[in-house]
Write an enzyme that holds these catalytic residues in place. Structure first.
Site, PDB file in Angstrom:
ATOM      1  N   TYR A 145       0.673  -1.640   0.288  1.00 11.67           N
ATOM      2  CA  TYR A 145      -0.238  -0.310   0.632  1.00 11.67           C
ATOM      3  C   TYR A 145       0.837   1.264  -0.028  1.00 11.67           C
ATOM      4  O   TYR A 145       0.578   2.450  -0.803  1.00 11.67           O
ATOM      5  CB  TYR A 145      -1.168  -0.200   1.644  1.00 11.67           C
ATOM      6  CG  TYR A 145      -1.386   1.261   1.428  1.00 11.67           C
ATOM      7  CD1 TYR A 145      -2.692   1.137   0.512  1.00 11.67           C
ATOM      8  CD2 TYR A 145      -2.116   1.906   2.032  1.00 11.67           C
ATOM      9  CE1 TYR A 145      -4.040   2.140   0.832  1.00 11.67           C
ATOM     10  CE2 TYR A 145      -2.559   3.074   2.381  1.00 11.67           C
ATOM     11  CZ  TYR A 145      -3.803   2.782   1.758  1.00 11.67           C
ATOM     12  OH  TYR A 145      -4.589   4.178   1.815  1.00 11.67           O
ATOM     13  N   LYS A 193       1.007   4.270  -3.076  1.00 13.83           N
ATOM     14  CA  LYS A 193       0.495   5.516  -2.581  1.00 13.83           C
ATOM     15  C   LYS A 193       2.535   7.066  -2.897  1.00 13.83           C
ATOM     16  O   LYS A 193       2.051   8.158  -3.544  1.00 13.83           O
ATOM     17  CB  LYS A 193       0.415   5.983  -1.547  1.00 13.83           C
ATOM     18  CG  LYS A 193      -1.317   5.067  -0.912  1.00 13.83           C
ATOM     19  CD  LYS A 193      -2.250   5.672  -1.766  1.00 13.83           C
ATOM     20  CE  LYS A 193      -3.242   5.430  -1.944  1.00 13.83           C
ATOM     21  NZ  LYS A 193      -4.734   5.672  -2.839  1.00 13.83           N
TER      22      LYS A 193
HETATM   23  N1  LIG Z   1      -9.655   5.246   5.421  1.00 12.74           N
HETATM   24  C1  LIG Z   1      -8.662   5.583   5.837  1.00 12.74           C
HETATM   25  O1  LIG Z   1      -8.042   5.702   7.292  1.00 12.74           O
HETATM   26  C2  LIG Z   1      -8.005   5.957   4.663  1.00 12.74           C
HETATM   27  C3  LIG Z   1      -6.138   6.533   4.725  1.00 12.74           C
HETATM   28  C4  LIG Z   1      -5.340   7.243   3.816  1.00 12.74           C
HETATM   29  C5  LIG Z   1      -5.782   7.457   2.359  1.00 12.74           C
HETATM   30  N2  LIG Z   1      -7.206   6.721   2.121  1.00 12.74           N
HETATM   31  C6  LIG Z   1      -7.122   6.748   0.860  1.00 12.74           C
HETATM   32  O2  LIG Z   1      -9.121   6.940   0.399  1.00 12.74           O
HETATM   33  C7  LIG Z   1      -9.903   6.659  -0.517  1.00 12.74           C
HETATM   34  C8  LIG Z   1     -10.918   6.162  -0.397  1.00 12.74           C
HETATM   35  O3  LIG Z   1     -10.726   5.377   0.911  1.00 12.74           O
HETATM   36  P1  LIG Z   1     -12.161   5.194   1.261  1.00 12.74           P
HETATM   37  O4  LIG Z   1     -11.583   5.126   2.709  1.00 12.74           O
HETATM   38  O5  LIG Z   1     -13.004   6.030   1.158  1.00 12.74           O
HETATM   39  O6  LIG Z   1     -12.547   3.397   1.428  1.00 12.74           O
HETATM   40  P2  LIG Z   1     -13.891   2.994   1.321  1.00 12.74           P
HETATM   41  O7  LIG Z   1     -14.332   1.688   0.738  1.00 12.74           O
HETATM   42  O8  LIG Z   1     -15.569   3.997   1.799  1.00 12.74           O
HETATM   43  O9  LIG Z   1     -14.011   3.488  -0.312  1.00 12.74           O
HETATM   44  C9  LIG Z   1     -13.647   3.002  -1.430  1.00 12.74           C
HETATM   45  C10 LIG Z   1     -14.820   2.978  -2.212  1.00 12.74           C
HETATM   46  O10 LIG Z   1     -13.837   2.579  -3.751  1.00 12.74           O
HETATM   47  C11 LIG Z   1     -14.263   1.309  -4.490  1.00 12.74           C
HETATM   48  N3  LIG Z   1     -13.149   0.295  -5.411  1.00 12.74           N
HETATM   49  C12 LIG Z   1     -12.559  -0.416  -4.566  1.00 12.74           C
HETATM   50  N4  LIG Z   1     -11.680  -0.785  -5.929  1.00 12.74           N
HETATM   51  C13 LIG Z   1     -12.571   0.460  -6.950  1.00 12.74           C
HETATM   52  C14 LIG Z   1     -12.239  -0.571  -8.395  1.00 12.74           C
HETATM   53  N5  LIG Z   1     -11.144  -1.077  -8.873  1.00 12.74           N
HETATM   54  N6  LIG Z   1     -12.706   0.366  -9.007  1.00 12.74           N
HETATM   55  C15 LIG Z   1     -13.442   1.688  -9.418  1.00 12.74           C
HETATM   56  N7  LIG Z   1     -13.645   1.654  -7.423  1.00 12.74           N
HETATM   57  C16 LIG Z   1     -13.406   0.552  -6.499  1.00 12.74           C
HETATM   58  C17 LIG Z   1     -15.053   0.894  -3.280  1.00 12.74           C
HETATM   59  O11 LIG Z   1     -16.503  -0.067  -3.721  1.00 12.74           O
HETATM   60  C18 LIG Z   1     -15.873   1.971  -2.204  1.00 12.74           C
HETATM   61  O12 LIG Z   1     -16.792   2.204  -2.733  1.00 12.74           O
HETATM   62  C19 LIG Z   1      -8.324   5.215  -1.115  1.00 12.74           C
HETATM   63  O13 LIG Z   1      -7.313   6.066  -2.367  1.00 12.74           O
HETATM   64  C20 LIG Z   1      -7.650   5.042   0.374  1.00 12.74           C
HETATM   65  O14 LIG Z   1      -6.080   4.232   0.033  1.00 12.74           O
HETATM   66  C21 LIG Z   1      -7.958   6.285   3.432  1.00 12.74           C
END
Ligand SMILES: NC(=O)c1ccc[n+]([C@@H]2O[C@H](COP(=O)([O-])OP(=O)(O)OC[C@H]3O[C@@H](n4cnc5c(N)ncnc54)[C@H](O)[C@@H]3O)[C@@H](O)[C@H]2O)c1
Length: 288
Positions: free
Chosen positions: A163, A167
């Site tokens: 991951y 990133k």
């Molecule tokens: N949650 C955290 O603490 C956190 C921290 C740092 C970064 N992020 C980043 O934030 C972003 C959003 O994550 P989130 O926490 O909102 O998660 P989330 O699971 O709530 O939302 C992610 C969405 O992406 C969709 N998805 C997954 N694979 C896919 C694909 N191949 N094509 C299209 N859609 C796809 C999922 O169906 C989901 O609806 C991501 O890039 C994640 O790496 C999250």
């Protein structure tokens, strides 16, 4: 050009958000609709994309469309761009937000784990930009791209090898893209979310292609990761809180955008180690 002065630049424009069915992407879609933008909600979970699109239309009264899109697949992203062009007429703000999570110690992450994480997080971001860039280039007002990286690209943590590498790649891609598009008046920001209460692990596991085998996360992976980083359970915020200043930073064309300001000291450890490497080289190259 990035002309105009603030949110008035956004009314009537079109935002495209990937991963809009949940968490951060859904929160972004609400922010953009609240600012008067039409919103295209893209997600591999078609029903979740539809739900966000219904909210954009119902709660905010903005033009809205949903497209089931797999950013892991070029043809799917290309079809989504064609759909958005037809349904909403273009794209002025692109949020390439999808990222999947696969915890695991370096010697436990499989070839398939790496393949999946890099294909979706890195190549998915690249594909999204590549397919929507012609629409951004076709516009004339304020235009911007925001890529979702992670605090993992600023501070390290264990069990996050695949991951974290993905990133870092998103950050590097965003920095280059910003330089390349500057002359065209298309701004680029990189967003570094930290802990948010989302469905990230669950939705990631659901989205993993079955041919790559199932996603395995051990309870110890999460505990070890949390213990290795300064962002603990008490720092976790709702995605709505994480995006509360997002538009301000995008409108100001800031390169780096944070959701949490609490881990500066840990980021400094990395910055200071790089500074120390420069110091050593300066000492070595100084005349004796
Ligand atoms: N949650 C955290 O603490 C956190 C921290 C740092 C970064 N992020 C980043 O934030 C972003 C959003 O994550 P989130 O926490 O909102 O998660 P989330 O699971 O709530 O939302 C992610 C969405 O992406 C969709 N998805 C997954 N694979 C896919 C694909 N191949 N094509 C299209 N859609 C796809 C999922 O169906 C989901 O609806 C991501 O890039 C994640 O790496 C999250």
């Amino acid at each position: 050009m990035n002309g105009g002065t603030g949110a008035d630049r956004l009314a009537g424009q079109v935002a495209v958000v990937t991963g809009a069915g949940s968490g951060l992407g859904a929160a972004m879609a609400r922010v953009f609709a609240g600012a008067g933008m039409a919103v295209a909600s893209l997600d591999i979970d078609g029903a979740a994309a539809e739900a966000t699109a219904a909210l954009v239309a119902g709660d905010f009264g903005m033009p809205s469309t949903a497209v089931r899109t797999d950013v892991g697949n070029s043809a799917s992203v290309n079809a989504a761009a064609r759909h958005v062009a037809e349904a909403l007429g273009g794209c002025d703000l692109l949020a390439a937000n999808v990222g999947v999570q696969q915890f695991g110690a370096i010697d436990r992450l499989t070839e398939q784990d790496w393949q999946w994480v890099l294909n979706v997080n890195v190549m998915g971001t690249v594909r999204t930009v590549r397919e929507f860039l012609p629409l951004l280039r076709g516009g004339s007002g304020w235009r911007h791209i925001v890529l979702t990286a992670s605090s993992g690209a600023l501070i390290p943590g264990v069990r996050l090898g695949a991951y974290q590498a993905s990133k870092f790649a998103v950050m590097g891609f965003g920095e280059t893209l910003r330089q390349e598009l500057a002359g065209e008046g298309i701004g680029v920001s990189v967003l570094f979310p930290a802990g948010m209460s989302t469905r990230h692990l669950e939705s990631s596991a659901l989205a993993r292609p079955p041919e790559l085998g199932s996603s395995v996360t051990l309870p110890d992976d999460i505990e070890s990761m949390l213990a290795s980083r300064p962002i603990g359970r008490s720092d976790i915020v709702a995605p709505e809180v994480a995006v509360r200043y997002l538009l301000d930073d995008l409108l100001a064309n800031e390169l780096y955008v944070l959701t949490h300001g609490s881990y500066r000291a840990d980021y400094h450890q990395r910055r200071d180690a790089i500074e120390a490497a420069f110091d050593r080289m300066e000492r070595r190259s100084a005349p004796a």
